[in-house]
Design a protein around this motif. Structure first.
Motif, PDB file in Angstrom:
ATOM      1  N   ASN A 102       0.955  -0.961   0.190  1.00  0.00           N
ATOM      2  CA  ASN A 102      -0.003   0.208   0.378  1.00  0.00           C
ATOM      3  C   ASN A 102       0.864   1.052   0.196  1.00  0.00           C
ATOM      4  N   ILE A 103      -0.309   2.107  -0.315  1.00  0.00           N
ATOM      5  CA  ILE A 103       0.720   3.488  -0.066  1.00  0.00           C
ATOM      6  C   ILE A 103      -0.354   4.634   0.788  1.00  0.00           C
ATOM      7  N   TYR A 104      -0.107   5.005   1.800  1.00  0.00           N
ATOM      8  CA  TYR A 104      -0.477   5.918   2.431  1.00  0.00           C
ATOM      9  C   TYR A 104      -0.230   7.558   2.261  1.00  0.00           C
ATOM     10  N   GLU A 105      -1.380   8.898   1.675  1.00  0.00           N
ATOM     11  CA  GLU A 105      -0.997   9.957   0.908  1.00  0.00           C
ATOM     12  C   GLU A 105      -2.063  10.447   2.654  1.00  0.00           C
ATOM     13  N   TRP A 106      -1.613  11.344   3.405  1.00  0.00           N
ATOM     14  CA  TRP A 106      -2.486  12.080   4.371  1.00  0.00           C
ATOM     15  C   TRP A 106      -2.657  13.088   3.733  1.00  0.00           C
ATOM     16  N   THR A 107      -2.997  14.377   4.416  1.00  0.00           N
ATOM     17  CA  THR A 107      -3.799  15.278   4.267  1.00  0.00           C
ATOM     18  C   THR A 107      -3.250  16.780   5.356  1.00  0.00           C
ATOM     19  N   TRP A 108      -3.002  18.103   4.613  1.00  0.00           N
ATOM     20  CA  TRP A 108      -2.716  19.190   5.259  1.00  0.00           C
ATOM     21  C   TRP A 108      -3.870  19.362   7.013  1.00  0.00           C
ATOM     22  N   LYS A 109      -4.621  20.050   7.055  1.00  0.00           N
ATOM     23  CA  LYS A 109      -5.768  19.487   7.772  1.00  0.00           C
ATOM     24  C   LYS A 109      -7.188  19.184   8.163  1.00  0.00           C
ATOM     25  N   SER A 110      -6.999  18.392   6.781  1.00  0.00           N
ATOM     26  CA  SER A 110      -8.396  17.602   7.171  1.00  0.00           C
ATOM     27  C   SER A 110      -8.385  16.459   7.761  1.00  0.00           C
ATOM     28  N   HIS A 111      -7.292  16.171   8.430  1.00  0.00           N
ATOM     29  CA  HIS A 111      -7.407  14.979   8.901  1.00  0.00           C
ATOM     30  C   HIS A 111      -7.955  13.317   8.504  1.00  0.00           C
ATOM     31  N   VAL A 112      -7.453  13.316   6.961  1.00  0.00           N
ATOM     32  CA  VAL A 112      -7.823  12.360   6.506  1.00  0.00           C
ATOM     33  C   VAL A 112      -6.539  11.571   5.662  1.00  0.00           C
ATOM     34  N   PRO A 123      -8.656   2.267  -4.437  1.00  0.00           N
ATOM     35  CA  PRO A 123      -8.082   3.269  -2.680  1.00  0.00           C
ATOM     36  C   PRO A 123      -8.508   1.711  -2.189  1.00  0.00           C
ATOM     37  N   VAL A 124      -8.110   1.293  -0.791  1.00  0.00           N
ATOM     38  CA  VAL A 124      -8.444   0.560   0.033  1.00  0.00           C
ATOM     39  C   VAL A 124      -9.302   1.122   1.454  1.00  0.00           C
ATOM     40  N   LYS A 125      -8.674   1.853   2.224  1.00  0.00           N
ATOM     41  CA  LYS A 125      -9.524   2.164   3.416  1.00  0.00           C
ATOM     42  C   LYS A 125      -8.418   3.991   3.909  1.00  0.00           C
ATOM     43  N   GLN A 126      -9.116   4.905   4.610  1.00  0.00           N
ATOM     44  CA  GLN A 126      -8.368   5.970   4.870  1.00  0.00           C
ATOM     45  C   GLN A 126      -8.620   5.860   7.020  1.00  0.00           C
ATOM     46  N   PHE A 127      -7.767   6.639   7.770  1.00  0.00           N
ATOM     47  CA  PHE A 127      -7.384   6.832   8.609  1.00  0.00           C
ATOM     48  C   PHE A 127      -7.820   8.303   8.710  1.00  0.00           C
ATOM     49  N   THR A 128      -8.530   8.524  10.297  1.00  0.00           N
ATOM     50  CA  THR A 128      -8.756   9.851  10.730  1.00  0.00           C
ATOM     51  C   THR A 128      -7.159  10.017  11.735  1.00  0.00           C
ATOM     52  N   TYR A 129      -6.767  11.508  11.971  1.00  0.00           N
ATOM     53  CA  TYR A 129      -5.823  11.391  12.787  1.00  0.00           C
ATOM     54  C   TYR A 129      -6.392  13.330  13.382  1.00  0.00           C
ATOM     55  N   THR A 130      -5.744  13.874  14.688  1.00  0.00           N
ATOM     56  CA  THR A 130      -5.482  14.581  15.006  1.00  0.00           C
ATOM     57  C   THR A 130      -4.104  15.950  14.877  1.00  0.00           C
ATOM     58  N   GLY A 131      -4.838  17.010  14.098  1.00  0.00           N
ATOM     59  CA  GLY A 131      -3.299  17.578  14.153  1.00  0.00           C
ATOM     60  C   GLY A 131      -3.463  17.415  12.765  1.00  0.00           C
ATOM     61  N   ASN A 156       1.841   3.109  14.821  1.00  0.00           N
ATOM     62  CA  ASN A 156       1.380   1.306  14.252  1.00  0.00           C
ATOM     63  C   ASN A 156       0.826   1.782  12.533  1.00  0.00           C
ATOM     64  N   PRO A 157       1.131   1.038  12.155  1.00  0.00           N
ATOM     65  CA  PRO A 157       0.308   0.903  10.789  1.00  0.00           C
ATOM     66  C   PRO A 157      -1.001   0.129   9.898  1.00  0.00           C
ATOM     67  N   ALA A 158      -1.377  -0.360  11.139  1.00  0.00           N
ATOM     68  CA  ALA A 158      -2.668  -1.145  10.860  1.00  0.00           C
ATOM     69  C   ALA A 158      -3.967  -0.217  11.570  1.00  0.00           C
ATOM     70  N   THR A 159      -3.254   0.716  12.463  1.00  0.00           N
ATOM     71  CA  THR A 159      -4.776   1.892  12.847  1.00  0.00           C
ATOM     72  C   THR A 159      -4.264   3.682  13.026  1.00  0.00           C
ATOM     73  N   PHE A 160      -2.848   3.816  12.820  1.00  0.00           N
ATOM     74  CA  PHE A 160      -2.446   5.142  12.562  1.00  0.00           C
ATOM     75  C   PHE A 160      -2.181   5.497  14.076  1.00  0.00           C
ATOM     76  N   ALA A 161      -2.955   4.960  14.885  1.00  0.00           N
ATOM     77  CA  ALA A 161      -1.970   5.346  16.123  1.00  0.00           C
ATOM     78  C   ALA A 161      -0.993   5.816  16.197  1.00  0.00           C
ATOM     79  N   GLU A 162      -0.557   6.828  17.403  1.00  0.00           N
ATOM     80  CA  GLU A 162       0.718   6.913  18.022  1.00  0.00           C
ATOM     81  C   GLU A 162       0.741   6.656  18.821  1.00  0.00           C
ATOM     82  N   THR A 163       2.973   5.403  18.833  1.00  0.00           N
ATOM     83  CA  THR A 163       2.195   4.942  19.605  1.00  0.00           C
ATOM     84  C   THR A 163       3.979   5.945  20.906  1.00  0.00           C
TER      85      THR A 163
END
Length: 261
Positions: A102-112, A123-131, A156-163
């Motif tokens: 896979n390739i991940y591509e995130w966005t500046w202020k959209s949290h996606v 597209p396979v899936k997408q994550f959300t995040y803060t900041g 974590n690549p599986a959840t995109f959560a900070e470790t």
């Protein structure tokens, strides 16, 4: 705690109040390296480079600006995309990173963060995040991200959560505005926004191990505007090649590090 230890602690706290305490280690400033251009490759001056890496003979690039953001696989010899996926108009694309198939591509202020199949760009899936989202790279276990501050976060690549996270610092000085990232031989290479230098950062504690001074690699006369800044690092691990480019630069440079005089 023994009374002697309490007295010692009280002395330390008093000194902090009077002089201020800095939690970062007071190390000597990191050494600086220069560069030698080995080869030059074409790059589109339409590409507002936010993410960049090299894999299997191709450059992969993520571009920014609403309505112009895209993910591309680019042939080095021509600088032209052989595959491209545009982001929806409302998104400002930022860093990209490969992880497995896979390739991940995130966005500046959209949290996606979008996740695509690396071979079809489907597209396979997408994550959300803060900041904010800025740069991305990875080591063997984690995706490493920047957000325009001195903090680098391991996810974590599986959840995109900070470790965990580290704070980049050169001696006692924090290094802010960390942008596009690349993992090179056990170090995190980081562009610093609006600075023609790359910081080489320890993934263990954030200490800057060295600087790469790229001043002069692209003359100001060849930059589209003031925002045409250095922002793109790619590493070919198979052949030990290092590449750099910038936003709307006309070239990608393969460079070799040399001692700075």
């Amino acid at each position: 705690m023994r009374s002697g230890s309490l007295l010692a602690l009280a002395g330390v706290l008093s000194a902090c109040v009077l002089t201020g305490c800095n939690p970062l280690p007071a190390r000597a400033a990191a050494p600086t390296y220069g560069y030698q251009v080995v080869q030059r490759f074409p790059h589109s001056t339409q590409s507002y480079t936010e993410g960049f890496f090299f894999l299997d003979g191709l450059f992969y690039e993520g571009t920014g600006m609403e309505g112009q953001s895209a993910l591309m696989a680019i042939a080095p010899s021509t600088g032209q995309p052989i595959q491209k996926r545009d982001l929806p108009q409302q998104y400002f694309g930022e860093g990209i990173v490969d992880w497995g198939a896979n390739i991940y591509e995130w966005t500046w202020k959209s949290h996606v963060c979008f996740v695509y199949d690396r071979f079809s760009f489907r597209p396979v899936k997408q994550f959300t995040y803060t900041g904010e989202g800025w740069g991305m790279t990875h080591d063997k276990a984690s995706i490493i991200t920047s957000d325009g501050t001195s903090t680098l976060r391991f996810r974590n690549p599986a959840t995109f959560a900070e470790t965990r996270h580290i704070v980049a610092h050169d001696g006692p000085k924090k290094i802010e505005m960390l942008n596009e990232l690349e993992f090179v031989k056990g170090e995190i290479y980081a562009n610093v926004w609006h600075d023609d230098r790359i910081a080489r950062i320890s993934p263990k504690d954030g200490a800057v191990l060295g600087w790469i001074d790229l001043h002069g690699i692209l003359p100001d006369s060849q930059r589209v505007n003031a925002e045409s800044v250095l922002n793109g690092i790619a590493y070919d691990a198979q052949h030990d090649r290092l590449f750099v480019t910038g936003k709307q630069w006309p070239a990608i440079f393969e460079i070799k590090l040399v001692p700075k005089k």
